[in-house]
Design a protein around this motif. Structure first.
Motif, short mmCIF file in Angstrom:
data_model
loop_
_atom_site.label_atom_id
_atom_site.label_comp_id
_atom_site.label_asym_id
_atom_site.label_seq_id
_atom_site.Cartn_x
_atom_site.Cartn_y
_atom_site.Cartn_z
N SER A 53 0.84 -1.21 0.00
CA SER A 53 0.00 0.00 0.00
C SER A 53 0.87 1.26 0.00
O SER A 53 0.56 2.24 -0.68
CB SER A 53 -0.91 0.03 1.24
OG SER A 53 -1.69 -1.13 1.29
N GLU A 54 1.95 1.22 0.77
CA GLU A 54 2.85 2.38 0.81
C GLU A 54 3.48 2.60 -0.57
O GLU A 54 3.58 3.73 -1.05
CB GLU A 54 3.97 2.17 1.84
CG GLU A 54 3.48 1.89 3.26
CD GLU A 54 3.03 3.14 4.02
OE1 GLU A 54 3.16 4.25 3.47
OE2 GLU A 54 2.54 2.99 5.15
N ILE A 55 3.89 1.51 -1.21
CA ILE A 55 4.59 1.60 -2.50
C ILE A 55 3.62 2.06 -3.60
O ILE A 55 3.90 3.00 -4.35
CB ILE A 55 5.24 0.24 -2.86
CG1 ILE A 55 6.33 -0.11 -1.83
CG2 ILE A 55 5.78 0.23 -4.28
CD1 ILE A 55 7.53 0.83 -1.80
N ASP A 83 8.92 9.66 1.65
CA ASP A 83 8.63 9.01 2.94
C ASP A 83 7.85 7.73 2.72
O ASP A 83 8.09 6.72 3.38
CB ASP A 83 7.74 9.91 3.82
CG ASP A 83 8.50 11.05 4.48
OD1 ASP A 83 9.74 11.10 4.38
OD2 ASP A 83 7.82 11.91 5.09
N GLU A 84 6.88 7.77 1.80
CA GLU A 84 6.05 6.58 1.56
C GLU A 84 6.91 5.43 1.03
O GLU A 84 6.70 4.28 1.41
CB GLU A 84 4.89 6.87 0.59
CG GLU A 84 3.98 8.05 0.96
CD GLU A 84 3.27 7.94 2.31
OE1 GLU A 84 3.51 6.97 3.05
OE2 GLU A 84 2.47 8.85 2.62
N ALA A 85 7.88 5.75 0.17
CA ALA A 85 8.80 4.71 -0.31
C ALA A 85 9.54 4.12 0.89
O ALA A 85 9.67 2.89 1.01
CB ALA A 85 9.79 5.29 -1.31
N GLY A 86 9.99 4.98 1.79
CA GLY A 86 10.69 4.50 2.99
C GLY A 86 9.81 3.60 3.84
O GLY A 86 10.24 2.56 4.32
N HIS A 87 8.52 3.98 3.97
CA HIS A 87 7.60 3.16 4.76
C HIS A 87 7.48 1.77 4.14
O HIS A 87 7.48 0.76 4.83
CB HIS A 87 6.19 3.78 4.82
CG HIS A 87 6.16 5.12 5.48
ND1 HIS A 87 5.05 5.93 5.50
CD2 HIS A 87 7.12 5.81 6.14
CE1 HIS A 87 5.33 7.05 6.14
NE2 HIS A 87 6.57 7.00 6.54
N GLY A 88 7.38 1.74 2.82
CA GLY A 88 7.30 0.45 2.12
C GLY A 88 8.53 -0.39 2.43
O GLY A 88 8.41 -1.58 2.73
N GLU A 166 6.06 10.21 10.74
CA GLU A 166 6.04 10.81 9.40
C GLU A 166 4.61 11.01 8.91
O GLU A 166 4.30 12.02 8.26
CB GLU A 166 6.87 9.96 8.44
CG GLU A 166 8.34 10.00 8.85
CD GLU A 166 9.27 9.16 8.00
OE1 GLU A 166 10.49 9.36 8.13
OE2 GLU A 166 8.82 8.31 7.20
N GLU A 167 3.72 10.07 9.24
CA GLU A 167 2.33 10.22 8.81
C GLU A 167 1.69 11.48 9.40
O GLU A 167 0.84 12.10 8.79
CB GLU A 167 1.46 9.01 9.18
CG GLU A 167 1.82 7.68 8.52
CD GLU A 167 1.77 7.68 7.01
OE1 GLU A 167 1.41 8.69 6.38
OE2 GLU A 167 2.14 6.63 6.43
N SER A 168 2.11 11.84 10.60
CA SER A 168 1.45 13.01 11.19
C SER A 168 1.90 14.28 10.47
O SER A 168 1.13 15.22 10.32
CB SER A 168 1.60 13.06 12.71
OG SER A 168 2.90 13.37 13.05
FE LIG Z 1 2.99 5.95 4.71
#
Ligand SMILES: [Fe+2]
Ligand SMILES: [Fe+2]
Length: 324
Positions: A53-55, A83-88, A166-168
């Motif tokens: 989902s993050e990716i 950031d989203e790539a990092g979360h993935g 990071e989401e916040s």
């Molecule tokens: Fe995320």
């Protein structure tokens, strides 16, 4: 105590007893600990879906990086998508500790066998979508994910701590985009309201089906992977949105939304679960496009993977020569 329970207690192996003790004590299960197969499978499924989902989630916003209205907005949006790539990547790493490889997970995603959050299959036609995604989608993600910082599986819980911080930031940047638009011209206000109208219902669907139709929830709660039910989290999210919508000056698109003093809950209109199921099963507005893009990116990146593998091979060859 019934006989059945006694029998079960007798049959419980020392490993099972140790696992149950960790869960009962609210402690963390670590990769080397024994765990039931079903617990491992559930976590692999949940963490890899979360990683996917993050990716995939980079795409709806990636769509606006080149068209952001100012250099500042562009820099912020790039940081957010990165950031989203990092979360993935944190999540794939956490899933790998359970015995699945990154290649297997990638293959499941690009073959269309793995699920990811249905929210990322909606289009982003206007700049205001960047605001609505940050405010609503990242906002829902926070409500879902803060309790996961206490999930019983150590690597998952630890990954969630950084992700939530990071989401916040993501949520606040979305709110700020909408606030700027709402203080702008009539056309800008209309664009912001339209984006909120389109993202509000899908963001409520992010918490999953109603509790009475969510068969795996009870087991996940017993394992302390999940701490609150889908409906509880959805209620909490609505409670967070209502005062923020007032500050923004946007209307949440539900004429039946009101606080119910008697039940102590928010009354809402019925969520369109048919739409949810359609999008989840691959028939949403952008499913095919998102997967195709991910496949193309994977193929385009083949030379990087080959070069990295070749580099690693040479390094280990040199190291062996040095030892000899
Ligand atoms: Fe995320
Ligand atoms: Fe985010």
């Amino acid at each position: 105590m019934t006989t059945t329970t006694l029998d079960e207690e007798v049959e419980r192996s020392p490993e099972e007893a140790a696992f149950d003790a960790i869960i009962d004590a609210d402690s963390r299960v670590e990769p080397r600990d024994w765990m039931p197969d079903a617990y491992r499978k559930t976590l692999i499924r949940q963490i890899s879906q979360h990683g996917h989902s993050e990716i995939i989630g980079m795409q709806p916003e990636g769509n606006w990086i080149t068209r952001a209205p100012s250099l500042k907005r562009k820099a912020i949006l790039m940081a957010k998508v990165q950031d989203e790539a990092g979360h993935g990547l944190y999540l794939y790493s956490a899933a790998q500790t359970l015995g699945i490889t990154r290649d297997e997970m990638t293959q499941q995603l690009i073959d269309g066998r793995a699920k990811y959050s249905s929210i990322f299959n909606y289009p982003t036609p206007t700049w205001a979508d960047m605001g609505a995604i940050g405010w609503l989608v990242d906002g829902a993600a926070i409500c879902n994910q803060v309790p996961l910082c206490r999930a019983s599986y150590g690597p998952y819980a630890r990954a969630m701590i950084r992700i939530c911080k990071e989401e916040s930031f993501h949520q606040r940047q979305g709110f700020e985009i909408l606030l700027t638009l709402m203080q702008g011209t009539a056309a800008q206000r209309e664009m912001a309201q339209d984006a909120v109208n389109r993202w509000y219902w899908p963001s409520l669907m992010m918490f999953g089906p109603p509790d009475d139709q969510s068969p795996n929830s009870a087991q996940s709660m017993a394992w302390k992977i999940k701490r609150f039910s889908n409906d509880e989290l959805r209620q909490r999210f609505i409670g967070m949105l209502v005062p923020q919508a007032e500050i923004l000056g946007v209307t949440l698109p539900d004429p039946n939304l009101r606080w119910n003093e008697d039940t102590g809950r928010w009354d809402t209109s019925e969520i369109d679960w048919d739409e949810f199921r359609e999008v989840l099963s691959g028939r949403g507005p952008c499913n095919a496009e998102r997967l195709q893009r991910r496949r193309d990116a994977h193929e385009d990146g083949a030379w990087v993977r080959e070069a990295a593998a070749e580099y690693a091979r040479k390094q280990s060859e040199n190291a062996q020569k040095a030892v000899a």
